[in-house]
Motif scaffolding. Sequence first.
Motif, PDB file in Angstrom:
ATOM      1  N   ARG A 203      48.843 -26.633 -12.363  1.00  0.00           N
ATOM      2  CA  ARG A 203      48.187 -26.763 -13.738  1.00  0.00           C
ATOM      3  C   ARG A 203      47.400 -27.819 -13.277  1.00  0.00           C
ATOM      4  NH1 ARG A 203      51.737 -24.245 -15.900  1.00  0.00           N
ATOM      5  NH2 ARG A 203      52.574 -25.550 -17.332  1.00  0.00           N
ATOM      6  N   GLU A 204      48.331 -29.257 -13.230  1.00  0.00           N
ATOM      7  CA  GLU A 204      47.471 -30.358 -13.337  1.00  0.00           C
ATOM      8  C   GLU A 204      46.820 -30.359 -12.386  1.00  0.00           C
ATOM      9  OE1 GLU A 204      48.421 -32.199 -15.646  1.00  0.00           O
ATOM     10  OE2 GLU A 204      47.378 -34.725 -14.664  1.00  0.00           O
ATOM     11  N   ALA A 205      46.805 -30.359 -10.952  1.00  0.00           N
ATOM     12  CA  ALA A 205      46.286 -30.524  -9.814  1.00  0.00           C
ATOM     13  C   ALA A 205      44.718 -29.525 -10.537  1.00  0.00           C
ATOM     14  CB  ALA A 205      46.276 -29.623  -8.393  1.00  0.00           C
ATOM     15  N   VAL A 206      44.783 -28.413 -11.010  1.00  0.00           N
ATOM     16  CA  VAL A 206      43.239 -27.983 -11.792  1.00  0.00           C
ATOM     17  C   VAL A 206      42.523 -28.485 -11.874  1.00  0.00           C
ATOM     18  CG1 VAL A 206      42.639 -25.538 -12.044  1.00  0.00           C
ATOM     19  CG2 VAL A 206      43.986 -24.975 -10.425  1.00  0.00           C
ATOM     20  N   ALA A 207      43.217 -29.499 -13.401  1.00  0.00           N
ATOM     21  CA  ALA A 207      42.757 -29.643 -14.251  1.00  0.00           C
ATOM     22  C   ALA A 207      42.337 -31.339 -14.278  1.00  0.00           C
ATOM     23  CB  ALA A 207      44.082 -30.080 -15.569  1.00  0.00           C
ATOM     24  N   LEU A 208      43.126 -32.613 -13.016  1.00  0.00           N
ATOM     25  CA  LEU A 208      41.887 -33.616 -11.812  1.00  0.00           C
ATOM     26  C   LEU A 208      41.266 -33.066 -11.757  1.00  0.00           C
ATOM     27  CD1 LEU A 208      45.570 -34.330 -10.854  1.00  0.00           C
ATOM     28  CD2 LEU A 208      43.934 -35.457 -12.693  1.00  0.00           C
ATOM     29  N   TYR A 209      40.905 -31.379 -10.831  1.00  0.00           N
ATOM     30  CA  TYR A 209      39.598 -31.165 -10.169  1.00  0.00           C
ATOM     31  C   TYR A 209      38.507 -30.811 -11.306  1.00  0.00           C
ATOM     32  CZ  TYR A 209      36.872 -27.642  -7.512  1.00  0.00           C
ATOM     33  OH  TYR A 209      35.590 -26.831  -7.135  1.00  0.00           O
ATOM     34  N   GLU A 211      38.369 -32.130 -14.026  1.00  0.00           N
ATOM     35  CA  GLU A 211      37.564 -32.844 -14.878  1.00  0.00           C
ATOM     36  C   GLU A 211      37.009 -34.161 -14.061  1.00  0.00           C
ATOM     37  OE1 GLU A 211      41.302 -34.897 -17.232  1.00  0.00           O
ATOM     38  OE2 GLU A 211      41.637 -32.830 -18.401  1.00  0.00           O
ATOM     39  N   GLY A 212      36.451 -33.770 -12.689  1.00  0.00           N
ATOM     40  CA  GLY A 212      36.257 -34.282 -11.792  1.00  0.00           C
ATOM     41  C   GLY A 212      36.101 -35.814 -11.476  1.00  0.00           C
ATOM     42  N   ILE A 213      38.215 -35.489 -11.593  1.00  0.00           N
ATOM     43  CA  ILE A 213      38.808 -37.023 -10.984  1.00  0.00           C
ATOM     44  C   ILE A 213      39.449 -37.036  -9.330  1.00  0.00           C
ATOM     45  CG2 ILE A 213      40.967 -38.008 -11.877  1.00  0.00           C
ATOM     46  CD1 ILE A 213      39.023 -37.711 -14.402  1.00  0.00           C
ATOM     47  N   ALA A 214      39.358 -35.897  -9.484  1.00  0.00           N
ATOM     48  CA  ALA A 214      39.037 -35.797  -7.881  1.00  0.00           C
ATOM     49  C   ALA A 214      38.773 -34.778  -7.244  1.00  0.00           C
ATOM     50  CB  ALA A 214      40.499 -36.509  -7.235  1.00  0.00           C
ATOM     51  N   ASP A 215      38.225 -34.404  -5.946  1.00  0.00           N
ATOM     52  CA  ASP A 215      38.017 -33.082  -5.344  1.00  0.00           C
ATOM     53  C   ASP A 215      39.146 -32.706  -4.530  1.00  0.00           C
ATOM     54  OD1 ASP A 215      35.648 -31.359  -4.577  1.00  0.00           O
ATOM     55  OD2 ASP A 215      34.911 -32.706  -3.140  1.00  0.00           O
ATOM     56  N   PHE A 216      38.853 -31.371  -4.688  1.00  0.00           N
ATOM     57  CA  PHE A 216      40.895 -30.293  -3.975  1.00  0.00           C
ATOM     58  C   PHE A 216      41.090 -31.066  -2.616  1.00  0.00           C
ATOM     59  CE2 PHE A 216      36.987 -27.740  -2.914  1.00  0.00           C
ATOM     60  CZ  PHE A 216      37.451 -27.026  -1.230  1.00  0.00           C
ATOM     61  N   GLU A 217      40.024 -31.466  -1.308  1.00  0.00           N
ATOM     62  CA  GLU A 217      40.403 -31.344  -0.722  1.00  0.00           C
ATOM     63  C   GLU A 217      40.993 -32.696  -0.695  1.00  0.00           C
ATOM     64  OE1 GLU A 217      37.647 -31.415  -0.595  1.00  0.00           O
ATOM     65  OE2 GLU A 217      36.300 -30.088   0.862  1.00  0.00           O
ATOM     66  N   ILE A 219      42.834 -34.019  -3.856  1.00  0.00           N
ATOM     67  CA  ILE A 219      45.106 -33.386  -4.620  1.00  0.00           C
ATOM     68  C   ILE A 219      45.258 -33.021  -2.980  1.00  0.00           C
ATOM     69  CG2 ILE A 219      45.410 -32.269  -5.828  1.00  0.00           C
ATOM     70  CD1 ILE A 219      42.539 -32.409  -7.595  1.00  0.00           C
ATOM     71  N   ASP A 220      44.788 -32.261  -2.585  1.00  0.00           N
ATOM     72  CA  ASP A 220      46.059 -31.373  -1.444  1.00  0.00           C
ATOM     73  C   ASP A 220      45.861 -32.743  -0.105  1.00  0.00           C
ATOM     74  OD1 ASP A 220      45.496 -29.688  -2.248  1.00  0.00           O
ATOM     75  OD2 ASP A 220      44.079 -28.901  -0.541  1.00  0.00           O
ATOM     76  N   THR A 221      45.422 -33.368  -0.156  1.00  0.00           N
ATOM     77  CA  THR A 221      45.595 -34.914   1.094  1.00  0.00           C
ATOM     78  C   THR A 221      46.314 -35.650   0.423  1.00  0.00           C
ATOM     79  OG1 THR A 221      43.360 -35.067   2.244  1.00  0.00           O
ATOM     80  CG2 THR A 221      44.698 -36.972   1.874  1.00  0.00           C
ATOM     81  N   ILE A 222      46.359 -36.341  -0.963  1.00  0.00           N
ATOM     82  CA  ILE A 222      46.920 -37.088  -1.923  1.00  0.00           C
ATOM     83  C   ILE A 222      48.605 -36.284  -1.886  1.00  0.00           C
ATOM     84  CG2 ILE A 222      48.058 -37.955  -4.321  1.00  0.00           C
ATOM     85  CD1 ILE A 222      45.411 -38.786  -4.042  1.00  0.00           C
ATOM     86  N   CYS A 223      48.939 -34.476  -2.309  1.00  0.00           N
ATOM     87  CA  CYS A 223      50.231 -34.629  -2.404  1.00  0.00           C
ATOM     88  C   CYS A 223      51.073 -34.271  -1.231  1.00  0.00           C
ATOM     89  CB  CYS A 223      49.900 -33.556  -2.573  1.00  0.00           C
ATOM     90  SG  CYS A 223      49.391 -32.572  -4.765  1.00  0.00           S
ATOM     91  N   LYS A 224      50.099 -33.892   0.245  1.00  0.00           N
ATOM     92  CA  LYS A 224      50.943 -34.348   1.483  1.00  0.00           C
ATOM     93  C   LYS A 224      51.229 -35.585   1.326  1.00  0.00           C
ATOM     94  CE  LYS A 224      47.207 -31.606   3.083  1.00  0.00           C
ATOM     95  NZ  LYS A 224      46.557 -31.039   4.051  1.00  0.00           N
ATOM     96  N   LYS A 225      50.516 -36.669   1.886  1.00  0.00           N
ATOM     97  CA  LYS A 225      50.631 -37.546   2.379  1.00  0.00           C
ATOM     98  C   LYS A 225      51.543 -38.657   1.300  1.00  0.00           C
ATOM     99  CE  LYS A 225      48.488 -36.919   5.970  1.00  0.00           C
ATOM    100  NZ  LYS A 225      48.473 -36.678   7.192  1.00  0.00           N
TER     101      LYS A 225
END
Length: 295
Positions: A203-209, A211-217, A219-225
Motif C-alpha cells: 500500500r505504501e509503495a503504491v501510494a508513493l508511486y 503521489e509521484g514521489i518515486a517511479d515504481f522501478e 521503489i523496487d530498487t530501494i526495497c532490494k538494495k
Amino acid sequence: MQIEDIRNICVVGSGSMGHQIAMLCALGGFETTIQDLEERALQNAEAKLHGIMDKWVQKGKISEEKKAEAFGRLTFTTSLEEAASGADFIIEAIVEKLDAKRDVFAKLDGIAPPHAVLASNSSTIVNSLIAEVTNRPDQVCNMHFFFPPLVMDCVEVVMSEQTSEETAQLAMDVCKKIGRTGVLLRKEISGFVANRILGALSREAVALYEEGIADFEDIDTICKKALNHPMGPFELMDLSGIDVAYYVSAQRFAETGDPADKPAACVEEKVNAGTLGRKTGKGWYEYKQPEGAKA
Ligand SMILES: NC(=O)c1ccc[n+]([C@@H]2O[C@H](COP(=O)([O-])OP(=O)(O)OC[C@H]3O[C@@H](n4cnc5c(N)ncnc54)[C@H](O)[C@@H]3O)[C@@H](O)[C@H]2O)c1
C-alpha cells in the motif's frame, strides 16, 4: 481422524496455486485429484507440471522414478463429484471471490465424505465466512500456501473459533508430510499474518508511486538494495498476478469499508487492461513471453 487415515486429497482449482499444491500432495505420497471447471486449465496445469518436474530431474532434485510415481498418483478431472466423493482432505484454490468459494464449499459439503476436512487456500478470506455454508464448520480451516507452492516453504494454517483442534492438527500434519513448514494461527484475521505485513508495504509503495514521489522501478530498487528484500513490491505483484493483489484489496475493502483498503487506481487500471504481470507477459514490467514462476 489421524494423518495415517488421509489417503486421498482433492485440490479444487488448477490455476497458479492449485496445480503446484496438487503436485506437492502427490510428491508427498497422497493419491491426489485436481479439479477445475476448465478442461484447458487442467491441460495447462499438467503441461506446466511436467515442465517443472523434468527440470527437477535434470537438476537432480528428484529421480525419474520418483517423478513417475508422483504423476501416477495425480489425476485431473473437471468433475467435482469425481474429485471430492472419495477425498479425505480437500484444498480449495479457486478465484479469490467469497461468493465463488462459498458456492464450492456448499457443493463440497454435499459431495465429500462426512469425515473430510475442507481447507481454503484463500490469500485473505477467513474460513468462518466460508464455513458457514457447510454443516461441518469444525472441519474447515485455512491453509494459505505461498506462490509458487513448489518453491515457497511456508503455509499459514488458520483456525476459526469453530475449527477443531483435530482439524488444525491434520492440516499441520499434511504440511509436514508434503515438506512444508506449517505455522498455526489460532485467531483469524483477514489477510492472516504474511499478507497483512505485505499489504502494508505494498500500500505504501503504491501510494508513493501514485503521489509521484518515486517511479515504481526506483521503489523496487530501494526495497532490494536498501532493505535487502529479494524482490521489490511491484516485481512481486507481477509475479503473483496483479489481479490477485486487486481481489485481495477488493475483498478487504468489502469487509472493512475503510477507503485505505480500496484497490489503488493504478492497480485497477492494469486489471481492466488485462496486463496482469508475468502470466500475461506484461504488468508493471514487460516480459519476453508469458510465464509462471520458475519452480
Ligand atoms: N497467486 C498467488 O500468489 C496466491 C498466493 C496464495 C494464495 N492464493 C490464493 O489461491 C487461490 C487461487 O489463486 P490463483 O492465483 O491460483 O488463481 P488462478 O486464477 O490462477 O486460478 C484459479 C483457477 O480456479 C478455477 N476455478 C474458478 N472457479 C472454479 C470453480 N468454481 N470450481 C473449480 N475451479 C474453478 C479457474 O478455472 C482457474 O483455473 C485464490 O484464493 C488466491 O487468493 C494466490
